[in-house]
Design an enzyme around this catalytic site. Sequence first.
Site, PDB file in Angstrom:
ATOM      1  N   SER A 199     -12.009   1.328   4.032  1.00 59.79           N
ATOM      2  CA  SER A 199     -10.579   1.555   4.247  1.00 59.79           C
ATOM      3  C   SER A 199     -10.432   2.528   5.411  1.00 59.79           C
ATOM      4  O   SER A 199     -10.446   3.739   5.221  1.00 59.79           O
ATOM      5  CB  SER A 199      -9.928   2.116   2.977  1.00 59.79           C
ATOM      6  OG  SER A 199      -8.555   2.397   3.192  1.00 59.79           O
TER       7      SER A 199
ATOM      8  N   HIS B 234     -16.367   3.518   1.397  1.00 57.41           N
ATOM      9  CA  HIS B 234     -15.932   4.317   0.246  1.00 57.41           C
ATOM     10  C   HIS B 234     -16.573   3.790  -1.036  1.00 57.41           C
ATOM     11  O   HIS B 234     -15.878   3.249  -1.910  1.00 57.41           O
ATOM     12  CB  HIS B 234     -14.412   4.268   0.111  1.00 57.41           C
ATOM     13  CG  HIS B 234     -13.678   5.203   1.006  1.00 57.41           C
ATOM     14  ND1 HIS B 234     -13.669   6.568   0.820  1.00 57.41           N
ATOM     15  CD2 HIS B 234     -12.924   4.963   2.114  1.00 57.41           C
ATOM     16  CE1 HIS B 234     -12.933   7.142   1.760  1.00 57.41           C
ATOM     17  NE2 HIS B 234     -12.476   6.199   2.561  1.00 57.41           N
TER      18      HIS B 234
ATOM     19  N   GLU C  96     -17.352   5.314  -3.551  1.00 54.59           N
ATOM     20  CA  GLU C  96     -16.853   6.061  -4.715  1.00 54.59           C
ATOM     21  C   GLU C  96     -15.527   5.530  -5.243  1.00 54.59           C
ATOM     22  O   GLU C  96     -15.077   5.945  -6.324  1.00 54.59           O
ATOM     23  CB  GLU C  96     -16.693   7.546  -4.346  1.00 54.59           C
ATOM     24  CG  GLU C  96     -15.417   7.910  -3.606  1.00 54.59           C
ATOM     25  CD  GLU C  96     -15.402   7.555  -2.122  1.00 54.59           C
ATOM     26  OE1 GLU C  96     -14.426   7.909  -1.435  1.00 54.59           O
ATOM     27  OE2 GLU C  96     -16.372   6.926  -1.643  1.00 54.59           O
TER      28      GLU C  96
ATOM     29  N   LYS D 145      -6.295  -2.289  10.597  1.00 49.89           N
ATOM     30  CA  LYS D 145      -6.972  -1.525   9.554  1.00 49.89           C
ATOM     31  C   LYS D 145      -8.051  -2.377   8.899  1.00 49.89           C
ATOM     32  O   LYS D 145      -7.817  -3.527   8.538  1.00 49.89           O
ATOM     33  CB  LYS D 145      -5.964  -1.057   8.500  1.00 49.89           C
ATOM     34  CG  LYS D 145      -6.586  -0.210   7.392  1.00 49.89           C
ATOM     35  CD  LYS D 145      -5.545   0.228   6.368  1.00 49.89           C
ATOM     36  CE  LYS D 145      -6.160   1.103   5.286  1.00 49.89           C
ATOM     37  NZ  LYS D 145      -5.164   1.538   4.276  1.00 49.89           N
TER      38      LYS D 145
ATOM     39  N   ARG E  70       1.014   1.089  -1.280  1.00 49.20           N
ATOM     40  CA  ARG E  70       1.586   2.243  -0.585  1.00 49.20           C
ATOM     41  C   ARG E  70       1.929   1.884   0.853  1.00 49.20           C
ATOM     42  O   ARG E  70       3.011   2.211   1.349  1.00 49.20           O
ATOM     43  CB  ARG E  70       0.582   3.392  -0.614  1.00 49.20           C
ATOM     44  CG  ARG E  70       1.013   4.650   0.118  1.00 49.20           C
ATOM     45  CD  ARG E  70      -0.184   5.498   0.473  1.00 49.20           C
ATOM     46  NE  ARG E  70      -1.076   4.797   1.394  1.00 49.20           N
ATOM     47  CZ  ARG E  70      -2.345   5.133   1.598  1.00 49.20           C
ATOM     48  NH1 ARG E  70      -2.894   6.119   0.916  1.00 49.20           N
ATOM     49  NH2 ARG E  70      -3.080   4.445   2.468  1.00 49.20           N
TER      50      ARG E  70
ATOM     51  N   CYS F  78     -17.030   8.149   4.905  1.00 42.09           N
ATOM     52  CA  CYS F  78     -15.959   7.572   5.729  1.00 42.09           C
ATOM     53  C   CYS F  78     -15.636   8.456   6.933  1.00 42.09           C
ATOM     54  O   CYS F  78     -16.477   8.637   7.803  1.00 42.09           O
ATOM     55  CB  CYS F  78     -14.730   7.274   4.875  1.00 42.09           C
ATOM     56  SG  CYS F  78     -13.618   6.070   5.684  1.00 42.09           S
TER      57      CYS F  78
END
EC number: 2.3.1.31
Length: 312
Positions: free
Chosen positions: A194, A237, A239, A163, A251, A142
């Site tokens: 992300s 990402h 992972e 985003k 969040r 990333c």
Amino acid sequence: MPINIPDDLPAYKVLTAENIFVMNQTRATTQRIRPLKILIVNIMPLKITTETQLLRLLSNTPLQLEVELIHMSTHDSKNVPKEHLLTFYKTFKDIKENSYDGMIITGAPVEQMPFEEVDYWNELSEIFEWAKTHVFSSFFICWASQAALHYYYDIDKYLLKHKLTGVYRHHTNQRKMRRKILRGFDYQFYAPHSRYTTVLKEDISSNPNLDILAESDDAGVYLVASKDGSQFFVTGHPEYDPDTLDKEYKRDKEKPGVIAELPKNYYLDDDPSQEIQVKWRSHAYLLFSNWLNYYVYQETPYDLSDLHERKK
């Protein structure tokens, strides 16, 4: 793992032509094996979560690994207990005389800042430079992929209007399917993203030292590799845990002044009240195991002191 068969067995040529990893008996009898030394540079805020995610993926091979963790000494990590850092982490100063078979640098939520304004940029740049002679193959995730492309190849990142978050369909570059990192890949696969920034395909394509190996119509370039296999850049990402994007979404909803983007293709029917659809796990395991096997284990020198001469 490779299969070891006689050099003159008819299947040897057939399997080799199909891009199956076959080790001839001559090579097999001369192999020397030792644990692989892997360095993880963890710059994610939730270090315990990230280290667990990466170690889970790295453990999915028969290879024996010796993993070391480092954090940025020039950055104050607020989301991890100090005792954890003191017990399990080192700093670059502690390990810079060592050499490693492989290195992973994680993402970090700093992509909206210019690279040079990140408080640990100088330290990270020192690691990038050091890796040229002390690491056999590097894997950047990333934001780290954007930072490494910027440092090594002067490729810029660009701010997105919104985003980019969700699980996106990608397609492999079928002209590059003989690259070992793509062995066993389906032509289409899913991976999470992300981030607020991106790199441009044309900037990477114009560099003769880089190959674009996978991309997405919606998320852009995903997997880039140096021609020599010493560097891999993953803009997403792979992972991530099943619930990571869900936690990030919740969040962001609590942050004042932040528009929380709903992760695309993630919840059933794109409804956050419905269950999460995990579509990327097999891809993540295959990506990391291919990197470890073909670009680290099979190629790294047995004596890491030889690495300095090879990298000159």
